[in-house]
Motif scaffolding. Structure first.
Motif, short mmCIF file in Angstrom:
data_model
loop_
_atom_site.label_atom_id
_atom_site.label_comp_id
_atom_site.label_asym_id
_atom_site.label_seq_id
_atom_site.Cartn_x
_atom_site.Cartn_y
_atom_site.Cartn_z
N THR A 371 0.83 -1.20 0.00
CA THR A 371 0.00 0.00 0.00
C THR A 371 0.87 1.26 0.00
OG1 THR A 371 -1.76 -1.15 1.22
CG2 THR A 371 -1.78 1.26 1.27
N ALA A 372 1.92 1.25 0.82
CA ALA A 372 2.80 2.41 0.89
C ALA A 372 3.51 2.66 -0.43
CB ALA A 372 3.83 2.21 2.00
N LEU A 373 3.92 1.57 -1.09
CA LEU A 373 4.65 1.71 -2.34
C LEU A 373 3.73 1.97 -3.53
CD1 LEU A 373 7.25 -1.18 -1.91
CD2 LEU A 373 7.67 1.27 -1.67
N GLY A 374 2.42 1.77 -3.34
CA GLY A 374 1.48 2.01 -4.42
C GLY A 374 1.48 0.93 -5.47
N VAL A 375 1.69 -0.32 -5.07
CA VAL A 375 1.68 -1.44 -6.02
C VAL A 375 0.51 -2.36 -5.67
CG1 VAL A 375 4.17 -1.32 -6.34
CG2 VAL A 375 3.24 -2.85 -4.59
N PRO A 376 0.03 -3.15 -6.65
CA PRO A 376 -1.11 -4.04 -6.40
C PRO A 376 -0.82 -5.06 -5.30
CG PRO A 376 -0.69 -3.82 -8.75
CD PRO A 376 0.47 -3.19 -8.06
N LYS A 377 -1.85 -5.43 -4.58
CA LYS A 377 -1.73 -6.42 -3.54
C LYS A 377 -1.24 -7.74 -4.12
CE LYS A 377 -4.36 -8.80 0.08
NZ LYS A 377 -5.70 -8.94 0.74
N GLY A 378 -0.26 -8.34 -3.50
CA GLY A 378 0.30 -9.60 -3.95
C GLY A 378 1.37 -9.48 -5.00
N SER A 379 1.71 -8.25 -5.41
CA SER A 379 2.71 -8.07 -6.46
C SER A 379 4.13 -7.95 -5.92
CB SER A 379 2.39 -6.82 -7.28
OG SER A 379 2.46 -5.65 -6.47
N LEU A 380 4.28 -7.73 -4.60
CA LEU A 380 5.61 -7.61 -4.02
C LEU A 380 6.31 -8.97 -4.06
CD1 LEU A 380 7.41 -5.50 -2.47
CD2 LEU A 380 6.62 -6.60 -0.37
N GLN A 381 7.57 -8.94 -4.40
CA GLN A 381 8.36 -10.17 -4.41
C GLN A 381 8.22 -10.89 -3.06
OE1 GLN A 381 13.14 -11.29 -4.29
NE2 GLN A 381 12.49 -9.37 -5.24
N LYS A 382 7.96 -12.18 -3.11
CA LYS A 382 7.75 -12.94 -1.88
C LYS A 382 9.09 -13.17 -1.18
CE LYS A 382 5.55 -17.07 -0.02
NZ LYS A 382 4.80 -18.32 -0.32
N PRO A 383 9.20 -12.81 0.10
CA PRO A 383 10.47 -13.02 0.82
C PRO A 383 10.69 -14.51 1.09
CG PRO A 383 8.81 -12.17 2.32
CD PRO A 383 8.21 -12.12 0.94
N PHE A 384 11.96 -14.94 1.05
CA PHE A 384 12.26 -16.34 1.33
C PHE A 384 12.54 -16.57 2.82
CE2 PHE A 384 16.45 -14.49 0.52
CZ PHE A 384 17.24 -15.07 1.51
N TYR A 385 12.68 -15.47 3.57
CA TYR A 385 12.84 -15.58 5.02
C TYR A 385 12.05 -14.47 5.68
CZ TYR A 385 14.79 -15.18 9.71
OH TYR A 385 14.93 -15.10 11.07
N THR A 386 11.29 -14.81 6.71
CA THR A 386 10.58 -13.80 7.50
C THR A 386 10.61 -14.18 8.98
OG1 THR A 386 8.44 -14.91 7.20
CG2 THR A 386 8.98 -13.13 5.65
N ARG A 387 10.54 -13.18 9.79
CA ARG A 387 10.43 -13.38 11.24
C ARG A 387 9.77 -12.15 11.83
NH1 ARG A 387 13.38 -16.14 15.44
NH2 ARG A 387 13.16 -15.03 17.42
#
Length: 488
Positions: A371-387
């Motif tokens: 939302t902050a970047l102004g890109v469609p939902k689900g379009s952000l590159q999926k991270p391979f690591y999260t915590r």
């Protein structure tokens, strides 16, 4: 009457009271008591799960109402804390005093460093398993490794005393200026760069390495970690500290260099009601941190941004570009922080975060990034690591605006960023201030405690700043750049 069948388990039946009578000679109530004790043998019949248990599902007998796990209500605990009797040390101070510092964040470490400069020994007790530093936390994930600043992102300098300390860190190669582009990011990708020429600083190897290095040159500071001081008791003019019943030494004075519910519990029966009252006046925010590693660099033309208008996001920062500016390829590690409002609504015990909560928070924060970047939902590159990590007592929202608090009668003080604001600079100045104040008091022989008590009745005022702290030198341009449009 005692009736026994077999010789194994015991069941105590309710006590039957007869009408009491008063003995006028001593005004004691004498109550004849009849008690029935039934002894049952353990047998196959007794242990048969198909056999009805006459006690199953019945509430055990109680003569008095159930107490809370703390022994009384929360309101009573608060009342007891603030109404406890004030300690007043009258014993002479030893010729070689030692100070206990509970908390190994910036303020506690700087306090220990400056006590040594005044010739006073100290012991720092810290709960950190991986290292010192408190909110100066750096998390390293092997085997890549992935490096994240999961608390303090950078710091600025506005005070000459702190500037002198930072200059020494620069000379030793412990910190460097962060020249990457930062600013404010509005919903839809509208980015406003900072125009401030004042330098921003980061630890060369991360903030935690800076914390570990602060005491590397000291000889009069002892560090005990991981250690969670659970009780402080005064006896014969000294403070005795313990961790779950295990003694941790005796000291001439103590410093509380951490805050939140643990500090409040520690002060609950300490004999320091004025310090306890000031600590309880402090309000702290809750903030979620999301650490995310992406296989390919995100095509975002900034390294850090304070996010505006997104409920689940207040900051996003590129750790890889910040800490390793010469690295042009490979994974990128980002730190995202939530807003304080989002943290409050989604607050859970930070020591035991439910998986469902962690997943919900992660999804909401990733969506907030889009939302902050102004890109469609689900379009952000999926991270391979999260915590995700919850800072349940993240940052102060109010302050008394003084360097330190010191109760000379009880030979106890408080330091921390919240006393002056919400920044690493504020924490360092608080540690300096308390160290010098304690040194003056101890070296005076402990005379005239009223003259040395400070901050015990100071009123609190709201703090203004970002949800992740205060950065006095950070400003932004008035004009707005073009929206970001190339994030994949």
């Amino acid at each position: 009457m005692i009736s026994c069948i077999g010789s194994s388990s015991l069941i105590l039946q309710p006590i039957k009271f007869h009408k009491p009578f008063l003995n006028p000679s001593n005004f004691f109530i004498k109550t004849p008591i009849t008690r029935t004790l039934i002894c049952r043998a353990e047998s196959s019949e007794t242990n048969n799960p198909n056999k009805r248990n006459p006690l199953k599902g019945k509430e055990p007998y109680r003569k008095y109402p159930r107490r809370s796990k703390y022994g009384t209500s929360r309101r009573s605990i608060l009342k007891k804390t603030l109404n406890q009797e004030q300690l007043n040390f009258t014993t002479p101070i030893s010729d070689d005093p030692v100070v206990a510092i509970i908390g190994g964040g910036m303020s506690g470490l700087i306090c220990a460093l400056n006590l040594e400069k005044r010739g006073i020994k100290s012991t720092v007790f810290d709960t950190g398993v991986h290292g010192l530093g408190g909110r100066m936390g750096t998390r390293i994930i092997d085997p890549q490794p992935l490096v994240f600043e999961h608390a303090a992102q950078f710091f600025t300098v506005s005070d000459s005393r702190f500037a002198e300390l930072v200059d020494r860190w620069l000379d030793k190669g412990l910190v460097r200026q962060w020249d990457g582009t930062i600013g404010e990011l509005e919903v839809g990708g509208q980015f406003t760069p900072s125009t401030s020429s004042a330098p921003r600083y980061v630890g060369v190897k991360g903030m935690r390495a800076l914390a570990d290095s602060i005491l590397s040159q000291t000889s009069m500071v002892n560090v005990v970690r991981p250690c969670w001081i659970s009780k402080i008791e005064a006896f014969n003019g000294r403070w005795y500290l313990s961790e779950n019943g295990k003694p941790q030494g005796q000291f001439d004075a103590i410093v509380i260099a951490h805050n939140g519910k643990c500090a409040n519990r520690l002060l609950g029966t300490s004999g320091l009601p004025m310090i306890a009252k000031q600590m309880k006046a402090l309000n702290l925010s809750a903030v979620w941190a999301l650490l995310a590693a992406f296989e390919d660099p995100l095509p975002i033309p900034f390294e850090g941004a304070f996010v505006k208008g997104v409920d689940s996001l207040s900051w996003m920062g590129n750790n890889t570009n910040k800490l390793f500016p010469s690295q042009s390829s490979g994974p990128q590690c980002w730190t995202f922080f939530s807003t304080a409002d989002f943290g409050k609504r989604n607050k859970v015990p930070q020591e035991n975060i439910p998986n469902a909560t962690a997943e919900r928070v992660k999804e909401a924060m990733i969506e907030g990034v889009e939302t902050a970047l102004g890109v469609p939902k689900g379009s952000l590159q999926k991270p391979f690591y999260t915590r995700v990590q919850l800072w349940g007592a993240a940052l102060p929202t109010n302050t008394p605006g003084i360097p330190c608090i010191f109760d000379a009668q009880g030979r106890a003080g408080i330091c921390g960023d919240w006393l002056l604001g919400s920044s690493l600079e504020a924490a360092a100045l608080s540690g300096m201030g308390l160290a010098n104040h304690i040194a003056d008091y101890l070296q005076s022989g402990g005379s005239s405690p009223d003259e040395f008590s400070v901050g015990l009745h100071q009123e609190f005022q709201p703090i203004e700043g970002y949800d992740i702290g205060q950065f006095p030198s950070v400003e932004t341009k008035e004009q707005v750049t073009e929206p970001l449009a190339c994030v994949k």
